[in-house]
Design an enzyme around this catalytic site. Structure first.
Site, PDB file in Angstrom:
ATOM      1  N   ARG A 139      -5.354   5.221   1.460  1.00 55.94           N
ATOM      2  CA  ARG A 139      -3.917   5.463   1.571  1.00 55.94           C
ATOM      3  C   ARG A 139      -3.436   6.324   0.404  1.00 55.94           C
ATOM      4  NH1 ARG A 139      -0.402   2.259   4.294  1.00 55.94           N
ATOM      5  NH2 ARG A 139       1.050   3.842   3.529  1.00 55.94           N
TER       6      ARG A 139
ATOM      7  N   ARG B   7       0.802  -1.207   0.000  1.00 55.36           N
ATOM      8  CA  ARG B   7       0.000   0.000   0.000  1.00 55.36           C
ATOM      9  C   ARG B   7       0.849   1.277   0.000  1.00 55.36           C
ATOM     10  NH1 ARG B   7      -2.272  -4.212   1.374  1.00 55.36           N
ATOM     11  NH2 ARG B   7      -0.493  -4.566   2.725  1.00 55.36           N
TER      12      ARG B   7
ATOM     13  N   ASP C  40      -3.886  -4.831  14.270  1.00 57.27           N
ATOM     14  CA  ASP C  40      -2.733  -4.774  13.376  1.00 57.27           C
ATOM     15  C   ASP C  40      -2.029  -6.120  13.489  1.00 57.27           C
ATOM     16  OD1 ASP C  40      -0.708  -3.922  11.716  1.00 57.27           O
ATOM     17  OD2 ASP C  40       0.159  -2.495  13.127  1.00 57.27           O
TER      18      ASP C  40
END
Length: 352
Positions: free
Chosen positions: A328, A90, A261
């Protein structure tokens, strides 16, 4: 005309936000925000209005380019050096495609391409690239590498990830939540997992946007103590709640957003077996969501492993992970435009 908004928590005034009426457009704008020439190593260094301005520009570029099909060569003739000590899907794709879409030239550089800190010092690399490019993004192991780059460079530096912070991820997360909920102030975000760089960036940002933060980490995996102290100051300043626990269900209680995460970051592979034991019970499931707010959603910065969140949550309608991944691109574009130009958003101010 100035419009001064006083925000309070439990009846106590906590902070003031100043907006300016633009008489030519009739729109409210954030007052006196100019980030041109700045670096972004951590959102700790950015004010509430500056973070909101970054999100506003990001939303503006997304609306004008994606939805209206406009061509905005705002970075024509500019170049960016993208230094990657750590691989990424990303960060690389969002920066590379975003900079090119704005008319600029991205240069992708791994440790196989340049001599960062090996045959050439970080100081020398910063000075060389300052003369060759207009902007530098570095995804590194040690945050001190970024600090050296920022000290020695004469161009803006963007933290693409370090062991301490991941600010560009948080910008994408909050744009995603703003789009989904319509506003940010008053939301509660619950972090369930390791005390990572992503959590640190949440802690440096959430209070400035009026967002409450609940954190569950296993013993021994707590966020950095200095980050916690700063986050406590911010929560007091902006009148938000910061709650830390070792119980995932306690952290999830009443929350609007559940976030996790990776439990095993790059360079921690040898710790995998122990970490899987230590994080037992931390997987985000529908049971976790059962104690959250009825409108709860889920975020993950990716890549994801099943031990962190099960398929039922990850691929559900509550999961915002793929809009989050796309954002992003729009947020890094908004950041790059802000650091290199005087561009002002054309869309109305986002509701925060």
């Amino acid at each position: 005309m100035f419009c001064i908004k006083n925000f309070s928590f439990c009846g106590v005034k906590t902070f003031t936000s100043i907006h300016v009426m633009n008489f030519s457009t009739g729109r409210m704008t954030l007052g006196a925000v100019n980030l041109k020439g700045r670096s972004l190593l951590t959102l700790k260094d950015f004010s509430s209005n500056e973070i909101k301005h970054l999100l506003w520009i990001s939303g503006d570029l997304k609306q004008r380019i994606k939805h209206e099909g406009q061509n905005l060569p705002l970075l024509k003739g500019k170049s960016i050096a993208m230094i990657f000590e750590k691989r990424s899907t990303r960060t690389r794709m969002s920066t590379e495609t975003g900079f090119a879409l704005l008319g600029g030239h991205p240069c992708f550089l791994t440790t196989q391409d340049i001599h960062l800190g090996t045959n050439e010092s970080t100081m020398d690399t910063a000075r060389v690239l300052s003369g060759l490019t207009d902007l530098m993004l570095a995804r590194v192991y040690s945050h001190s590498t970024l600090e050296t780059l920022e000290k020695e460079a004469t161009i803006p530096i963007i933290n693409g990830l370090s062991d301490l912070y991941h600010p560009i991820q948080i910008l994408a997360d909050f744009l995603t939540l703003q789009e989904h909920y319509g506003s940010l102030s008053g939301l509660t975000v619950s972090w369930i997992g390791d005390g990572t760089n992503v959590l640190h960036s949440f802690m440096m940002t959430a209070a400035k946007l009026g967002v409450h933060l609940r954190v569950a980490t296993p013993k021994g995996y707590e966020p950095d103590e200095s980050v916690v102290r700063e986050a406590e100051k911010l929560s007091k300043q902006f009148g938000t709640n910061l709650f830390l626990t070792t119980d995932p269900m306690e952290a999830a209680h009443g929350s609007n957003v559940l976030v996790t995460d990776t439990w095993i970051s790059m360079g921690q592979e040898e710790e995998k077996d122990q970490r899987l034991k230590d994080f037992h019970g931390y997987q985000v499931t529908m049971q976790t969501g059962s104690v959250a707010s009825p409108d709860w959603t889920f975020l993950h910065c990716l890549p994801r492993k099943q031990e962190e969140v099960d398929d039922q949550v990850f691929y559900s309608s509550r999961s915002l992970v793929f809009p989050e991944a796309e954002n992003r691109k729009w947020t890094i574009m908004g950041l790059m435009v802000s650091l290199l130009t005087d561009y002002a958003p054309k869309i109305p101010l986002l509701k925060f």
